[in-house]
Design an enzyme around this catalytic site. Structure first.
Site, PDB file in Angstrom:
ATOM      1  N   LYS A  55       0.803  -1.234   0.000  1.00 44.80           N
ATOM      2  CA  LYS A  55       0.000   0.000   0.000  1.00 44.80           C
ATOM      3  C   LYS A  55       0.836   1.285   0.000  1.00 44.80           C
ATOM      4  CE  LYS A  55      -3.347  -1.240  -0.615  1.00 44.80           C
ATOM      5  NZ  LYS A  55      -3.619  -2.025  -1.870  1.00 44.80           N
ATOM      6  N   TRP A  93       1.625   1.888  -8.819  1.00 41.60           N
ATOM      7  CA  TRP A  93       1.976   3.179  -9.433  1.00 41.60           C
ATOM      8  C   TRP A  93       3.381   3.090 -10.045  1.00 41.60           C
ATOM      9  CZ3 TRP A  93       2.009   8.353  -6.176  1.00 41.60           C
ATOM     10  CH2 TRP A  93       2.023   9.433  -7.046  1.00 41.60           C
ATOM     11  N   HIS A  96       7.442  -7.261  -2.168  1.00 40.55           N
ATOM     12  CA  HIS A  96       7.252  -6.712  -0.819  1.00 40.55           C
ATOM     13  C   HIS A  96       8.253  -7.365   0.150  1.00 40.55           C
ATOM     14  CE1 HIS A  96       3.657  -4.696  -2.053  1.00 40.55           C
ATOM     15  NE2 HIS A  96       2.841  -5.724  -2.017  1.00 40.55           N
ATOM     16  N   SER A 140      -4.993   3.003   3.801  1.00 39.62           N
ATOM     17  CA  SER A 140      -5.143   2.336   2.504  1.00 39.62           C
ATOM     18  C   SER A 140      -5.307   0.825   2.716  1.00 39.62           C
ATOM     19  CB  SER A 140      -3.903   2.631   1.650  1.00 39.62           C
ATOM     20  OG  SER A 140      -3.956   1.937   0.442  1.00 39.62           O
ATOM     21  N   THR A 152      -0.808   9.328 -13.973  1.00 40.43           N
ATOM     22  CA  THR A 152      -1.585  10.087 -12.977  1.00 40.43           C
ATOM     23  C   THR A 152      -2.657   9.159 -12.411  1.00 40.43           C
ATOM     24  OG1 THR A 152      -3.178  10.836 -14.595  1.00 40.43           O
ATOM     25  CG2 THR A 152      -1.290  12.297 -14.166  1.00 40.43           C
ATOM     26  N   MET A 192      -4.671   6.325 -14.539  1.00 35.74           N
ATOM     27  CA  MET A 192      -4.490   4.912 -14.187  1.00 35.74           C
ATOM     28  C   MET A 192      -5.813   4.280 -13.772  1.00 35.74           C
ATOM     29  SD  MET A 192      -0.863   4.642 -12.147  1.00 35.74           S
ATOM     30  CE  MET A 192      -1.224   3.006 -11.504  1.00 35.74           C
ATOM     31  N   ARG A 200      -7.962   3.602  -4.957  1.00 39.16           N
ATOM     32  CA  ARG A 200      -9.063   4.053  -4.112  1.00 39.16           C
ATOM     33  C   ARG A 200      -9.157   5.569  -4.099  1.00 39.16           C
ATOM     34  NH1 ARG A 200      -9.465   5.574   1.342  1.00 39.16           N
ATOM     35  NH2 ARG A 200      -7.204   5.688   1.279  1.00 39.16           N
ATOM     36  N   LYS A 201      -8.095   6.213  -3.620  1.00 36.31           N
ATOM     37  CA  LYS A 201      -8.143   7.657  -3.456  1.00 36.31           C
ATOM     38  C   LYS A 201      -6.853   8.343  -3.915  1.00 36.31           C
ATOM     39  CE  LYS A 201     -10.557  10.521  -0.301  1.00 36.31           C
ATOM     40  NZ  LYS A 201     -10.682  10.900   1.086  1.00 36.31           N
TER      41      LYS A 201
HETATM   42  S1  PPS Z   1      -0.274  -3.172  -3.084  1.00 32.28           S
HETATM   43  O1  PPS Z   1      -1.515  -3.918  -2.735  1.00 32.28           O
HETATM   44  O2  PPS Z   1       0.707  -3.294  -2.027  1.00 32.28           O
HETATM   45  O3  PPS Z   1       0.274  -3.532  -4.365  1.00 32.28           O
HETATM   46  O4  PPS Z   1      -0.766  -1.648  -3.112  1.00 32.28           O
HETATM   47  P1  PPS Z   1       0.100  -0.432  -3.641  1.00 32.28           P
HETATM   48  O5  PPS Z   1       0.034  -0.387  -5.103  1.00 32.28           O
HETATM   49  O6  PPS Z   1       1.451  -0.447  -3.018  1.00 32.28           O
HETATM   50  O7  PPS Z   1      -0.647   0.816  -3.015  1.00 32.28           O
HETATM   51  C1  PPS Z   1      -1.952   1.177  -3.374  1.00 32.28           C
HETATM   52  C2  PPS Z   1      -2.108   2.651  -3.039  1.00 32.28           C
HETATM   53  O8  PPS Z   1      -1.412   3.452  -4.017  1.00 32.28           O
HETATM   54  C3  PPS Z   1      -2.325   4.361  -4.592  1.00 32.28           C
HETATM   55  N1  PPS Z   1      -1.966   4.688  -5.985  1.00 32.28           N
HETATM   56  C4  PPS Z   1      -1.748   5.941  -6.408  1.00 32.28           C
HETATM   57  N2  PPS Z   1      -1.705   7.114  -5.741  1.00 32.28           N
HETATM   58  C5  PPS Z   1      -1.470   8.230  -6.466  1.00 32.28           C
HETATM   59  N3  PPS Z   1      -1.289   8.245  -7.819  1.00 32.28           N
HETATM   60  C6  PPS Z   1      -1.313   7.075  -8.527  1.00 32.28           C
HETATM   61  N4  PPS Z   1      -1.145   7.103  -9.834  1.00 32.28           N
HETATM   62  C7  PPS Z   1      -1.541   5.863  -7.801  1.00 32.28           C
HETATM   63  N5  PPS Z   1      -1.640   4.561  -8.163  1.00 32.28           N
HETATM   64  C8  PPS Z   1      -1.895   3.862  -7.036  1.00 32.28           C
HETATM   65  C9  PPS Z   1      -3.651   3.623  -4.509  1.00 32.28           C
HETATM   66  O9  PPS Z   1      -4.731   4.470  -4.761  1.00 32.28           O
HETATM   67  C10 PPS Z   1      -3.575   3.090  -3.090  1.00 32.28           C
HETATM   68  O10 PPS Z   1      -3.697   4.110  -2.102  1.00 32.28           O
HETATM   69  P2  PPS Z   1      -5.097   4.575  -1.452  1.00 32.28           P
HETATM   70  O11 PPS Z   1      -4.723   5.548  -0.381  1.00 32.28           O
HETATM   71  O12 PPS Z   1      -5.773   3.367  -0.908  1.00 32.28           O
HETATM   72  O13 PPS Z   1      -5.876   5.226  -2.553  1.00 32.28           O
END
Ligand code: PPS
Length: 292
Positions: A45, A50, A100, A130, A220, A224, A251-252
């Site tokens: 998370k 990303w 991880h 998250s 962005t 995505m 999610r956010k």
């Molecule tokens: S996992 O399950 O470990 O693979 O999750 P991970 O990808 O590490 O983390 C997911 C969170 O990253 C946010 N996310 C982003 N944030 C900003 N910009 C972009 N482009 C983006 N892509 C992924 C994703 O929304 C999750 O965070 P939260 O706070 O839940 O939205």
């Protein structure tokens, strides 16, 4: 059901039982690494998908111009969760991998200081929030009733990825054994273009200004979220299973969402633990979107 139903502890670290293959874990140490292999390492998370998207956009023109159907999970598969059972040895170099893993379970060959590793970290209150939502969504994760309950689990390390503090501390303290670039989620959020350029420079990948613009545009949150190759929606619904119709991986994607979820008391308790556990780690964290 208790956490053992969902977690598999291997050498002191918690893996996702539903997706793990114990033979794969046993053989990690001997995994054949090529010098050109590139690794994205994160605590869950913290920005994994990303960074998968950014790296595959940097490396693959057919990802940038959308002429291929390959999704991020295949572009930068997890080393420890070979979910699609791909024969990694057949993949052309440079291979991208995600993981991880804690530093001490990383394949031995990675400590050669040659392979480029990008370690992405995020302020742990946002990681926890998250993760809370993700646990409510994914059938493979232990469901949770409220933040209070999840916070206890998170701070006890009874989650996939074990204790956040141990993960970041381990990678940070052993950074000199690896060729690792530390990237902060919040910096990527505040200035994605500079972050992409920093990653390109570390990877020694020169892209034209137009290509960089394209990477930034397609990485962005908004883009995505609507891109099936990047958003993992299909993976969650069809391969892992979701508890609800409306939750999603993307999610956010903001900084400071924890403020909407934690009480002052919970936040202060978290701060006290953070200060104690991180006192010798000079990494700086951004907790609020207005912070520099
Ligand atoms: S996992 O399950 O470990 O693979 O999750 P991970 O990808 O590490 O983390 C997911 C969170 O990253 C946010 N996310 C982003 N944030 C900003 N910009 C972009 N482009 C983006 N892509 C992924 C994703 O929304 C999750 O965070 P939260 O706070 O839940 O939205």
């Amino acid at each position: 059901m208790d956490e053992d139903t969902y977690l598999l502890n291997f050498k002191g670290y918690n893996f996702l039982r539903a997706l793990i293959d114990i033979d794969q874990l046993e053989s990690l140490d001997d995994f054949e690494i090529r010098d050109e292999d590139i690794f994205i390492i994160t605590y869950p998370k913290s920005g994994t998908i990303w960074t998968q998207q950014i790296l595959s956009l940097i490396y693959y023109e057919d990802h940038r111009n959308r002429t291929s159907q390959m999704d991020s999970l295949d572009r930068a598969p997890f080393l420890e969760y070979n979910i699609r059972k791909v024969d990694f040895s057949k993949r052309p170099s440079p291979r991208l991998f995600s993981s991880h893993l804690p530093y001490y379970l990383a394949p031995n060959a990675l400590k050669n200081n040659k392979n480029k590793i990008i370690y992405v970290y995020r302020n742990p209150k946002d990681v926890m929030i998250s993760y809370f939502h993700f646990s409510k969504l994914l059938v493979a994760l232990e469901d949770v009733d409220n933040i209070e309950q999840f916070m206890k689990r998170f701070l006890d390390g009874k989650v996939v990825g074990s204790l956040w503090f141990d993960h970041i501390r381990g990678w940070y303290e052993h950074r000199h054994s690896f060729n690792v670039l530390f990237m902060r989620y919040e910096d990527m959020k505040k200035d994605l273009r500079s972050s992409v350029l920093k990653i390109c420079s570390f990877l020694e990948k020169e892209l034209s200004d137009e290509a960089v613009d394209d990477v930034v545009r397609k990485a962005t949150f908004r883009n995505m979220k609507s891109d099936p190759q990047a958003n993992y929606d299909k993976f969650v619904r069809e391969e892992v299973g979701a508890r609800t119709e409306d939750g999603c991986f993307l999610r956010k994607g903001t900084i400071g969402d924890w403020k909407r979820h934690l009480t002052v008391e919970q936040s202060e308790m978290f701060d006290r633990i953070f200060q104690r556990k991180m006192k010798e780690i000079p990494l700086k964290f951004i907790w609020d979107v207005n912070e520099e």
